[in-house]
Scaffold this active site. Structure first.
Site, PDB file in Angstrom:
ATOM      1  N   ARG A  24      29.359 -67.969 -13.938  1.00  0.00           N
ATOM      2  CA  ARG A  24      28.614 -67.069 -12.451  1.00  0.00           C
ATOM      3  C   ARG A  24      28.484 -68.326 -11.343  1.00  0.00           C
ATOM      4  O   ARG A  24      28.542 -67.837 -10.381  1.00  0.00           O
ATOM      5  CB  ARG A  24      27.229 -66.828 -13.150  1.00  0.00           C
ATOM      6  CG  ARG A  24      27.440 -65.447 -13.887  1.00  0.00           C
ATOM      7  CD  ARG A  24      26.051 -65.321 -14.773  1.00  0.00           C
ATOM      8  NE  ARG A  24      25.856 -65.778 -15.634  1.00  0.00           N
ATOM      9  CZ  ARG A  24      24.703 -66.036 -16.480  1.00  0.00           C
ATOM     10  NH1 ARG A  24      23.764 -65.084 -16.129  1.00  0.00           N
ATOM     11  NH2 ARG A  24      24.438 -66.805 -17.590  1.00  0.00           N
ATOM     12  N   LYS A  55      28.699 -76.218 -15.143  1.00  0.00           N
ATOM     13  CA  LYS A  55      27.714 -75.960 -14.466  1.00  0.00           C
ATOM     14  C   LYS A  55      26.759 -77.013 -14.585  1.00  0.00           C
ATOM     15  O   LYS A  55      26.056 -77.106 -13.354  1.00  0.00           O
ATOM     16  CB  LYS A  55      27.106 -74.468 -15.362  1.00  0.00           C
ATOM     17  CG  LYS A  55      25.597 -74.082 -14.805  1.00  0.00           C
ATOM     18  CD  LYS A  55      25.297 -72.949 -15.024  1.00  0.00           C
ATOM     19  CE  LYS A  55      25.139 -72.618 -16.788  1.00  0.00           C
ATOM     20  NZ  LYS A  55      24.386 -71.594 -17.005  1.00  0.00           N
ATOM     21  N   ARG A  92      29.202 -99.139   7.111  1.00  0.00           N
ATOM     22  CA  ARG A  92      30.101 -98.640   6.183  1.00  0.00           C
ATOM     23  C   ARG A  92      29.779 -99.617   5.042  1.00  0.00           C
ATOM     24  O   ARG A  92      29.194-100.645   4.961  1.00  0.00           O
ATOM     25  CB  ARG A  92      31.688 -98.653   6.509  1.00  0.00           C
ATOM     26  CG  ARG A  92      31.836 -97.433   7.340  1.00  0.00           C
ATOM     27  CD  ARG A  92      33.169 -97.629   8.097  1.00  0.00           C
ATOM     28  NE  ARG A  92      34.267 -97.811   7.123  1.00  0.00           N
ATOM     29  CZ  ARG A  92      35.428 -98.474   7.492  1.00  0.00           C
ATOM     30  NH1 ARG A  92      35.736 -98.837   8.624  1.00  0.00           N
ATOM     31  NH2 ARG A  92      36.310 -98.531   6.542  1.00  0.00           N
ATOM     32  N   TYR A 139      42.889-106.184  10.819  1.00  0.00           N
ATOM     33  CA  TYR A 139      44.085-105.505   9.935  1.00  0.00           C
ATOM     34  C   TYR A 139      45.368-105.567  10.800  1.00  0.00           C
ATOM     35  O   TYR A 139      45.351-105.310  11.947  1.00  0.00           O
ATOM     36  CB  TYR A 139      43.932-103.816   9.853  1.00  0.00           C
ATOM     37  CG  TYR A 139      44.670-103.261   8.886  1.00  0.00           C
ATOM     38  CD1 TYR A 139      44.820-103.524   7.710  1.00  0.00           C
ATOM     39  CD2 TYR A 139      45.078-101.998   9.343  1.00  0.00           C
ATOM     40  CE1 TYR A 139      45.674-102.970   6.863  1.00  0.00           C
ATOM     41  CE2 TYR A 139      46.105-101.291   8.617  1.00  0.00           C
ATOM     42  CZ  TYR A 139      46.455-101.765   7.477  1.00  0.00           C
ATOM     43  OH  TYR A 139      47.165-101.062   6.444  1.00  0.00           O
ATOM     44  N   SER A 169      31.870-109.636  26.514  1.00  0.00           N
ATOM     45  CA  SER A 169      32.206-108.395  26.376  1.00  0.00           C
ATOM     46  C   SER A 169      33.798-107.974  26.131  1.00  0.00           C
ATOM     47  O   SER A 169      34.465-108.578  27.010  1.00  0.00           O
ATOM     48  CB  SER A 169      31.615-107.476  27.570  1.00  0.00           C
ATOM     49  OG  SER A 169      30.346-107.376  27.395  1.00  0.00           O
TER      50      SER A 169
HETATM   51  C1  UD1 Z   1      19.452 -68.104 -22.119  1.00  0.00           C
HETATM   52  C2  UD1 Z   1      18.640 -67.248 -22.987  1.00  0.00           C
HETATM   53  C3  UD1 Z   1      17.574 -66.269 -22.507  1.00  0.00           C
HETATM   54  C4  UD1 Z   1      16.691 -67.155 -21.294  1.00  0.00           C
HETATM   55  C5  UD1 Z   1      17.350 -68.053 -20.485  1.00  0.00           C
HETATM   56  C6  UD1 Z   1      16.683 -69.039 -19.773  1.00  0.00           C
HETATM   57  C7  UD1 Z   1      20.028 -66.849 -25.154  1.00  0.00           C
HETATM   58  C8  UD1 Z   1      20.913 -65.989 -25.716  1.00  0.00           C
HETATM   59  N1  UD1 Z   1      19.606 -66.416 -24.079  1.00  0.00           N
HETATM   60  O1  UD1 Z   1      20.029 -66.831 -21.256  1.00  0.00           O
HETATM   61  O2  UD1 Z   1      16.888 -65.492 -23.313  1.00  0.00           O
HETATM   62  O3  UD1 Z   1      15.734 -66.389 -20.644  1.00  0.00           O
HETATM   63  O4  UD1 Z   1      18.492 -68.685 -21.444  1.00  0.00           O
HETATM   64  O5  UD1 Z   1      17.356 -69.867 -18.821  1.00  0.00           O
HETATM   65  O6  UD1 Z   1      19.918 -68.094 -25.476  1.00  0.00           O
HETATM   66  N2  UD1 Z   1      25.384 -72.731 -23.899  1.00  0.00           N
HETATM   67  C9  UD1 Z   1      26.301 -73.380 -25.069  1.00  0.00           C
HETATM   68  N3  UD1 Z   1      27.105 -72.782 -25.879  1.00  0.00           N
HETATM   69  C10 UD1 Z   1      27.190 -71.377 -25.680  1.00  0.00           C
HETATM   70  C11 UD1 Z   1      26.438 -70.861 -24.914  1.00  0.00           C
HETATM   71  C12 UD1 Z   1      25.499 -71.383 -23.996  1.00  0.00           C
HETATM   72  O7  UD1 Z   1      25.861 -74.580 -25.104  1.00  0.00           O
HETATM   73  O8  UD1 Z   1      27.954 -70.788 -26.612  1.00  0.00           O
HETATM   74  C13 UD1 Z   1      24.348 -73.412 -23.214  1.00  0.00           C
HETATM   75  C14 UD1 Z   1      24.760 -73.075 -21.780  1.00  0.00           C
HETATM   76  O9  UD1 Z   1      25.613 -74.153 -21.321  1.00  0.00           O
HETATM   77  C15 UD1 Z   1      23.526 -73.234 -20.865  1.00  0.00           C
HETATM   78  C16 UD1 Z   1      22.435 -72.868 -22.302  1.00  0.00           C
HETATM   79  O10 UD1 Z   1      23.316 -72.935 -23.509  1.00  0.00           O
HETATM   80  O11 UD1 Z   1      23.184 -74.614 -20.674  1.00  0.00           O
HETATM   81  C17 UD1 Z   1      22.078 -71.447 -21.792  1.00  0.00           C
HETATM   82  O12 UD1 Z   1      23.193 -70.430 -21.948  1.00  0.00           O
HETATM   83  P1  UD1 Z   1      23.291 -69.503 -20.725  1.00  0.00           P
HETATM   84  O13 UD1 Z   1      24.517 -68.579 -20.808  1.00  0.00           O
HETATM   85  O14 UD1 Z   1      22.964 -69.910 -19.445  1.00  0.00           O
HETATM   86  O15 UD1 Z   1      22.307 -68.543 -21.267  1.00  0.00           O
HETATM   87  P2  UD1 Z   1      21.364 -67.549 -20.207  1.00  0.00           P
HETATM   88  O16 UD1 Z   1      22.121 -66.247 -20.180  1.00  0.00           O
HETATM   89  O17 UD1 Z   1      20.735 -68.123 -19.142  1.00  0.00           O
HETATM   90 CA    CA Z   2      21.223 -70.044 -18.161  1.00  0.00          CA
END
Ligand code: UD1
Ligand code: CA
Length: 460
Positions: free
Chosen positions: A16, A23, A333, A387, A405
């Site tokens: 997104r 991100k 700089r 340079y 000057s």
């Molecule tokens: C998630 C929560 C939601 C909560 C919100 C708060 C879940 C299913 N949902 O939703 O309930 O309200 O956060 O901000 O947990 N990530 C991984 N591996 C993955 C998927 C995600 O490491 O396979 C990491 C992402 O990089 C991110 C975090 O987990 O930092 C959250 O994932 P994201 O996809 O942003 O979840 P939300 O839809 O925001």
């Molecule tokens: Ca999130």
């Protein structure tokens, strides 16, 4: 002994954001989101911190270094799957595990600490940190039963109309009894709207198994903001900036218009310094006490000592000693070192140069690859010609010299102490102690030239 561990989820691409950059590596007030999260976690006394990386794994590891361990989640199958990837490291640990996301940069250590304390005091198997969102869209909703206990968390995309109307949201921060967490994770399925393994399902699973799960509701929603798109990034940045500026004001810094002053999180500012609107202080900039930083100035990784005045100027990776001043419209700089009580006026550019104490460079001058002594006067429009089209060369100017000057100092060159350079000179040879160098065409005046003109200008 019961341990305290943290898992930071940072494997997602962040579709997104519509970005080439992963991100969690987007910056909020000068620091990547995931670094903000880690910095706060570090203040809560953890035994083990494990970060789950996937998209941009190498970049995230490069950003955070050895402050955390890493596990790789090759396919982003959901937050539940991500946590499960830490099982090899944490699976057997006794104690508590905090889970946070790398995209919630505003959480404070104090809040995480309160969650821990609440969890410990209640003795539940899991505690989810919740808040009331003015607009809950996009967050998981906290579904409570008739007597107010948490039943489950429902993701936006799986929510019924009734559930979607709930404004208590999952902040994405939890503390679990470690072993119960991993046990429950193995029961999570991906039978939901997104086909993902949701970490949030752990709450319902534990509940179903008759375990006690609690919720700790924080009062300040803004702190729990999750950043999934650029709008949220801008909002989070606004919240962070206010927090930063408020802290500086509490320490005695004056902001003429704090809403329009942009100070990165690692910047230091001394008391009684005054900062005008639209100033940007970036990176690891340090500004001393009693300074004046005028409107529209930008300082990137600058070291500004006490009693310095900066007027509408740009300073990069450079240092200004106390009592010095610059501007308007000047540019330091990288690697400029400006001594005590130096005056740099308008339209002056300085690069990789040392300017000695009390030296004045007032107007329209370029100084590059040079060492200037103390008490020098550099006239208007002087160019340090450093340079030759192939390589850069150095110029050294001694103390108490006077550079007239509109002169050019062609490097490599040495100008000794107490010497003079006549205005309009192009200097290519070294100048000795007490000498004056003059290098310009000698002036000749033609007497009564007017009388010799065959055609006189009409209106003269
Ligand atoms: C998630 C929560 C939601 C909560 C919100 C708060 C879940 C299913 N949902 O939703 O309930 O309200 O956060 O901000 O947990 N990530 C991984 N591996 C993955 C998927 C995600 O490491 O396979 C990491 C992402 O990089 C991110 C975090 O987990 O930092 C959250 O994932 P994201 O996809 O942003 O979840 P939300 O839809 O925001
Ligand atoms: Ca999130």
């Amino acid at each position: 002994m019961s341990s305290r561990n943290t898992i930071i989820l940072a494997a997602g691409k962040g579709t997104r954001m519509k970005s080439k950059l992963y991100k969690v590596l987007h910056r909020v007030a000068g620091k990547t989101m995931v670094d903000h999260v880690l910095t706060q976690v570090e203040q809560t006394n953890m035994d083990e911190i494990v970060t789950v990386v996937g998209f941009g794994a190498e970049d995230v590891q490069h950003e955070l270094g050895d402050r955390t361990k890493y596990v790789l989640q090759e396919q982003q199958l959901g937050t539940g799957d991500a946590v499960l990837k830490t099982e090899d490291i944490l699976g057997d640990a006794d104690g508590m595990t905090l889970i946070v996301s790398g995209d919630t940069p505003l959480f404070r250590a104090a809040t995480l600490q309160k969650l821990f304390d609440y969890h410990e005091a209640k003795g539940d198997v899991g505690t989810v940190l919740t808040s009331i969102a003015p607009d809950p869209a996009g967050y998981g909703r906290i579904i409570r039963n008739d007597i107010g206990l948490v039943e489950k968390i429902v993701e936006q995309k799986d929510a019924t109309v009734e559930e979607a109307a709930v404004d208590e949201i999952n902040t994405g921060v939890y503390v679990f009894d470690n072993q119960a967490l991993f046990k429950a994770l193995h029961q999570v399925t991906n039978h939901n709207a997104q086909g993902e393994y949701y970490l949030t399902d752990v709450i319902g699973i534990l509940k179903q198994a008759g375990q006690r799960v609690g919720a700790y509701r924080m009062s300040d929603f803004s702190e729990s903001m999750g950043v999934n798109d650029r709008q949220a990034l801008a909002e989070a940045t606004k919240v962070m900036r206010k927090r930063i500026n408020d802290a500086h004001m509490a320490n005695g810094v004056t902001f003429i218009d704090p809403e329009h002053t942009y100070v990165d999180i690692d910047v230091k500012i001394g008391a009684d310094t005054i900062i005008e609107p639209n100033v940007q202080l970036k990176g690891h900039t340090e500004v001393g006490e009693d300074c004046f930083i005028g409107a529209n100035s930008e300082i990137r990784n600058g070291r500004i000592h006490d009693h310095v005045t900066v007027t509408s100027s740009l300073i990069e990776d450079s240092e200004m000693e106390s009592g010095s001043n610059i501007g308007p419209m000047s540019h330091l700089r990288p690697q400029a070192h400006i001594g005590h009580d130096v005056h740099l006026g308008n339209f002056v550019e300085i690069k990789k140069a040392n300017i000695g104490d009390r030296t004045k460079v007032g107007h329209l001058t370029y100084v590059g690859d040079a060492t200037l002594g103390t008490d020098i006067n550099v006239g208007c429009g002087v160019v340090f010609v450093n340079y030759d089209g192939v390589a850069k060369h150095e110029t050294i100017v001694g103390d108490h010299t006077f550079i007239g000057s509109n002169s050019n100092l062609v490097a490599p060159l040495q100008v000794a102490d107490h010497s003079f350079i006549a205005a309009g000179s192009t200097i290519t040879k070294d100048v000795a102690f007490h000498d004056m160098a003059i290098a310009r065409a000698r002036q000749t005046n033609k007497p009564d030239y007017w009388d010799r003109l065959p055609h006189k200008p009409e209106d003269a």
